[in-house]
Design an enzyme around this catalytic site. Structure first.
Site, PDB file in Angstrom:
ATOM      1  N   HIS A 266      -7.614  -5.636  -0.283  1.00 49.65           N
ATOM      2  CA  HIS A 266      -6.385  -4.868  -0.092  1.00 49.65           C
ATOM      3  C   HIS A 266      -5.626  -5.434   1.118  1.00 49.65           C
ATOM      4  CE1 HIS A 266      -4.062  -1.165  -0.413  1.00 49.65           C
ATOM      5  NE2 HIS A 266      -4.202  -0.962   0.885  1.00 49.65           N
TER       6      HIS A 266
ATOM      7  N   LYS B  53       4.208   2.120  -2.349  1.00 42.94           N
ATOM      8  CA  LYS B  53       4.648   3.340  -3.048  1.00 42.94           C
ATOM      9  C   LYS B  53       6.096   3.610  -2.617  1.00 42.94           C
ATOM     10  CE  LYS B  53       0.045   5.392  -1.909  1.00 42.94           C
ATOM     11  NZ  LYS B  53      -0.923   4.725  -2.716  1.00 42.94           N
TER      12      LYS B  53
ATOM     13  N   TRP C 150      -9.840   0.714  -5.520  1.00 44.83           N
ATOM     14  CA  TRP C 150      -9.274   2.024  -5.174  1.00 44.83           C
ATOM     15  C   TRP C 150      -7.824   2.128  -5.677  1.00 44.83           C
ATOM     16  CZ3 TRP C 150     -10.903   6.597  -4.155  1.00 44.83           C
ATOM     17  CH2 TRP C 150     -10.189   7.499  -3.361  1.00 44.83           C
TER      18      TRP C 150
ATOM     19  N   SER D 199       0.814  -1.208   0.000  1.00 47.32           N
ATOM     20  CA  SER D 199       0.000   0.000   0.000  1.00 47.32           C
ATOM     21  C   SER D 199       0.855   1.268   0.000  1.00 47.32           C
ATOM     22  CB  SER D 199      -0.951  -0.061   1.193  1.00 47.32           C
ATOM     23  OG  SER D 199      -2.115   0.628   0.889  1.00 47.32           O
TER      24      SER D 199
HETATM   25  C1  GCU Z   1      -5.475   4.700   1.588  1.00 42.19           C
HETATM   26  C2  GCU Z   1      -4.838   5.523   0.500  1.00 42.19           C
HETATM   27  C3  GCU Z   1      -3.951   4.686  -0.423  1.00 42.19           C
HETATM   28  C4  GCU Z   1      -2.979   3.871   0.394  1.00 42.19           C
HETATM   29  C5  GCU Z   1      -3.705   3.106   1.470  1.00 42.19           C
HETATM   30  C6  GCU Z   1      -2.805   2.385   2.458  1.00 42.19           C
HETATM   31  O1  GCU Z   1      -6.411   3.821   1.016  1.00 42.19           O
HETATM   32  O2  GCU Z   1      -5.861   6.174  -0.212  1.00 42.19           O
HETATM   33  O3  GCU Z   1      -3.244   5.516  -1.320  1.00 42.19           O
HETATM   34  O4  GCU Z   1      -2.227   3.040  -0.441  1.00 42.19           O
HETATM   35  O5  GCU Z   1      -4.480   3.970   2.252  1.00 42.19           O
HETATM   36  O6  GCU Z   1      -1.636   2.728   2.599  1.00 42.19           O
HETATM   37  O7  GCU Z   1      -3.305   1.486   3.129  1.00 42.19           O
END
Ligand code: GCU
Length: 444
Positions: free
Chosen positions: A424, A287, A374, A283
């Site tokens: 997720h 990144k 998402w 997540s």
């Molecule tokens: C939120 C956010 C995402 C991210 C995620 C996470 O959903 O919008 O960009 O990747 O959190 O880190 O769990």
């Protein structure tokens, strides 16, 4: 269809970007009373945007890249600079004086004697400044002669949450409140011990002959917008500086910097193979692993798990989370300059396949989850797919498919991809694919 309502599309074509997402009704009101533009979030493949996706092999001056030398000498540096200045921010190059490690605990008979477990504190400067506690498990079968590859990644819940082991102390720093894992008043408690263990299948990794190194991301910069006072950023402020400049790092930059400090430590261990460090993250930390992999070539494999927008997913597709959502909900993740691209992805000079391409020829694996719209599974697939031409310059095969594979099917060689059935998350299923990918690319 576009990301904006029909009236807005018209406005867009007239070049009035600032009012681009006004609805029909709103366009009737005078500009002075007009409501703040509303963003349309799209999760329908039929409605993805039609913005052109930049070609990684065309240089800013129009030159076409046809060799790996040209890529490495000309195009890669110019793309790297754009990701630095427009998105993740520049990482300070200065080495900190006073950087040192201290072993807080060691157990040579962890996991039924199969592994050595260590908790190591990396001090960046003074003892009372931010520091990073790294939890390391190395297979006891590893030696100087037969060093192990290691998966390196940050965790969300603290080191005590990745294992049930009572020896790991509950960290004292800031944590995001979470009823399920027993974090209240922004402090972790005994209740969160082992809460993230499903995300860290340490025993299975050790059985495959690899090591694991993890640390709590909040040690580097607590994940909330405090104007960059409580993380590692202040350690680098120039005299009189109180926050990063618009082109300097945000939290993702600081987290990625921490992954490199973990690598600094790991490469000093004889039983660790310094050619076999895989950086991985889930997540927001996916990144982070991509940005860490783009910057630090010691990571010979880079893994992005459900990283979504600002990670492996293309920004210009307009599916799922947008640049504006990232910047609004998490203003501290990226740099100041990135705010220019909120509701203005058209102006972005880069897209995320080019971040993956920055790692070439090092292998990159991207994973999605079918219910994680998402994060835009197809956009994540395309992030890897559209990096292929850069890998081809090095004679490396990419995904080997032109369309996303069926759920749970893992594809690819130097670029890998799967879309796990479910939510997720990062689970043993994902780790198994990452270990297979490592075995294939590391040749062990
Ligand atoms: C939120 C956010 C995402 C991210 C995620 C996470 O959903 O919008 O960009 O990747 O959190 O880190 O769990």
């Amino acid at each position: 269809m576009n990301r904006y309502s029909p009236a807005a599309v018209l406005l867009l074509s007239m070049g009035t970007l600032a009012t681009a997402s006004l609805t029909m009704a709103q366009t009737a009101t005078s500009p002075a009373t007009a409501a703040k533009p509303q963003e349309v979030i799209n999760q329908d493949e039929a409605h993805v945007g039609s913005l052109p996706i930049p070609d990684p092999l065309t240089c800013a001056d129009g030159t076409r890249v046809t060799s790996k030398e040209q890529w490495l000498e000309k195009r890669r540096p110019e793309l790297f600079k754009l990701f630095e200045s427009e998105m993740y921010g520049r990482t300070p190059e200065r080495k900190l004086e006073g950087l040192r490690t201290e072993v807080l605990l060691e157990n040579k008979m962890a996991l039924e004697g199969k592994a050595t477990q260590r908790l190591v504190r990396i001090y960046f400067t003074k003892a009372d400044a931010p520091h990073l506690d790294v939890l390391v498990y190395l297979p006891n079968a590893a030696s100087k002669e037969k060093p192990a590859g290691v998966f390196v990644g940050l965790n969300f819940g603290g080191n005590h949450a990745v294992t049930e082991d009572p020896a790991i102390p509950v960290p004292q720093g800031w944590f995001r409140n979470n009823k399920e894992t027993g974090v209240t008043q922004n402090r972790a408690t005994e209740a969160s011990r082992g809460a993230d263990a499903r995300r860290w299948p340490i025993a299975e990794v050790i059985t495959r002959g690899y090591g694991v190194a993890t640390a709590y991301y909040g040690d580097l910069d607590p994940d909330f917008d405090d104007g960059f006072q409580n993380g590692v950023q202040p350690l680098f402020y120039k005299e009189g500086q109180t926050k990063p400049e618009a082109d300097e790092w945000g939290s993702i930059g600081a987290w990625a910097w921490g992954l490199s400090r973990m690598a600094d430590y790991l490469v000093t261990l004889p039983e660790v193979d310094d050619k076999r460090l895989a950086v991985l993250g889930h997540s927001r930390l996916g990144k982070t692993s991509l940005w860490a992999g783009a910057q630090d070539t010691r990571f010979s494999i880079v893994i992005s798990n459900n990283s979504g927008a600002g990670g492996a997913a293309l920004s210009k597709r307009h599916f799922g989370e947008t640049v504006n959502k990232l910047n609004t909900n998490f203003p501290h993740w990226f740099n100041g300059n990135f705010k220019k691209y909120s509701m203005n992805e058209a102006a972005l000079p880069i897209d995320q396949h080019e971040l993956i391409a920055l790692c070439a020829p090092r292998p990159v694996y991207v994973a999605s989850a079918t219910e994680d719209l998402w994060a835009d599974p197809k956009g994540e697939f395309l992030g890897a797919k559209l990096a292929e031409p850069v890998y081809a310059l090095f004679g490396k095969k990419g995904l080997g498919v032109s369309e996303p594979p069926a759920p749970d099917v893992s594809v690819g060689e130097a670029l890998g991809y799967h879309n796990r059935t479910g939510k997720h998350d990062i689970l043993l299923f994902d780790w198994e694919k990452y270990m297979n990918f490592a075995a294939k690319n590391w040749g062990n």
